[in-house]
Design an enzyme around this catalytic site. Structure first.
Site, short mmCIF file in Angstrom:
data_model
loop_
_atom_site.label_atom_id
_atom_site.label_comp_id
_atom_site.label_asym_id
_atom_site.label_seq_id
_atom_site.Cartn_x
_atom_site.Cartn_y
_atom_site.Cartn_z
N ASN A 1 -9.59 -1.13 10.77
CA ASN A 1 -8.38 -0.55 10.19
C ASN A 1 -7.83 0.49 11.17
O ASN A 1 -8.52 1.47 11.47
CB ASN A 1 -8.75 0.10 8.84
N GLY B 1 -7.16 5.44 5.60
CA GLY B 1 -6.62 6.33 4.58
C GLY B 1 -7.03 7.77 4.81
O GLY B 1 -8.12 8.06 5.30
N GLU C 1 0.82 -1.22 0.00
CA GLU C 1 0.00 0.00 0.00
C GLU C 1 0.85 1.27 0.00
O GLU C 1 0.41 2.33 0.44
CB GLU C 1 -0.94 -0.03 1.21
N ARG D 1 -11.15 2.67 11.83
CA ARG D 1 -12.35 2.57 10.98
C ARG D 1 -12.74 1.10 10.88
O ARG D 1 -11.93 0.26 10.50
CB ARG D 1 -12.07 3.13 9.58
N TYR E 1 -9.65 3.77 -3.92
CA TYR E 1 -8.69 4.85 -4.07
C TYR E 1 -8.77 5.63 -5.38
O TYR E 1 -8.19 6.70 -5.48
CB TYR E 1 -7.28 4.30 -3.87
N GLU F 1 -13.73 -6.06 9.51
CA GLU F 1 -12.40 -5.81 10.09
C GLU F 1 -12.30 -4.38 10.57
O GLU F 1 -13.12 -3.53 10.22
CB GLU F 1 -11.31 -6.10 9.06
N ASP G 1 -15.27 -1.77 9.28
CA ASP G 1 -16.09 -2.03 8.10
C ASP G 1 -17.13 -3.11 8.39
O ASP G 1 -16.87 -4.07 9.13
CB ASP G 1 -15.20 -2.48 6.94
N SER H 1 -6.71 -2.94 2.47
CA SER H 1 -7.10 -2.28 1.22
C SER H 1 -7.55 -3.23 0.11
O SER H 1 -7.41 -2.96 -1.07
CB SER H 1 -5.96 -1.40 0.69
#
Length: 294
Positions: free
Chosen positions: A257, A261, A9, A237, A198, A255, A239, A135
């Site tokens: 994070n 981002g 990433e 964050r 992205y 999951e 999800d 990601s």
């Protein structure tokens, strides 16, 4: 500003770092941008920063490794500490923590790459993904009607996670400190993959999500509890997938994070702005929240 690094990433991390550096300079901070490489320790000793803003994504920067270096050097840093970073990056272990906390997740197993390609290790439909990458890099969906197992790319690790496919809407919640910000509904034409995350126009974000109040409240509660049970700091964050046909029973965590981002298309800055927090204020809050022993 720690950015770049050797992970899959890297490019997203460079974008995150540039955006955050620009925002912090706008808030009056002096920022030195550092592309994390093998000489990182020497660079940090030379710079002698007051705080390290960790804008790395993926392995090495998000899994406790860099956090350990910063603890050793006694440099305050942003986001989560060693243990929470390592735990959240390991999807199977973080799901075990969710289960202990009573949070809903789908069934999953760890299997070797060879086993997965030799035959179905669980009944389709299922998803195959690296156990310790983010990601949506290297994700395979095996549909219910699939006769044969997936043929995984050479880039996939030797061990992968295989989890029951969770149908429904893709949603996410950012937690900032002890506050769950809001629920975003992520709309795409297909799987929410790397490109959808992205690329400009790759996905459409609806916030707050147009879902029943019960689902909103559950998402906010589950995200705050996930942040807490993993021991996250700064922002995280989480999800979700939500199967509308099953109501509250159809909501599952995917999951968490620990280094969301921070690019122009990123979800966490959008949620902060929705709550009246500018991008500059969000970056400043992260810097002021920085510490060791996180």
């Amino acid at each position: 500003m720690l950015m770049g690094g050797p992970s899959a990433e890297r490019e997203v991390s460079l974008s995150t770092g540039r955006e955050c550096a620009r925002a912090l300079r706008g808030e009056g901070y002096e920022v030195v941008e550092v592309d994390a490489g093998p000489d990182l320790v020497a660079q940090l000793k030379d710079i002698k920063p007051d705080v390290v803003f960790n804008a790395l994504h993926g392995r090495w920067g998000e899994d406790g490794c860099v956090q350990g270096i910063l603890e050793w050097l006694r440099i305050p840093y942003t986001h989560s500490g060693v243990l929470a970073s390592a735990l959240a990056m390991d999807k199977e272990r973080s799901k075990a923590a969710y289960r202990i906390a009573g949070l809903p997740v789908v069934d999953s197993v760890l299997a070797s790459k060879d086993e997965v390609m030799a035959g179905h290790v669980i009944a389709p439909p299922y998803v195959v993904k690296p156990n310790n990458e983010g990601s949506s890099v290297g994700i395979y969906i095996v549909h219910e009607a699939a006769n044969s197992p997936p043929q995984l790319s050479d880039e996939m690790p030797a061990q992968v996670m295989v989890e029951t496919y969770a149908p429904g809407r893709e949603m996410t919640v950012t937690v900032m400190g002890d506050r769950a910000l809001c629920v975003t509904d992520i709309l795409t034409d297909g799987w929410y993959d790397y490109e959808a995350k992205y690329a400009t126009g790759g996905s459409r974000h609806v916030l707050p999500a147009d879902v029943p109040e019960e689902i909103t409240n559950l998402c906010l509660d589950y995200a705050a509890r996930a942040h807490d049970v993993l021991g996250c700091r700064g922002i995280s964050r989480t999800d979700f997938r939500w199967d509308e046909a099953r109501g509250a029973e159809g909501l599952v965590l995917l999951e968490t994070n620990t280094q969301p981002g921070m690019t122009p298309t990123s979800l966490s800055p959008e949620q902060a702005e929705h709550c009246g927090i500018t991008f500059g204020q969000l970056c400043e809050w992260l810097v002021e929240d920085a510490s060791c022993e996180r």
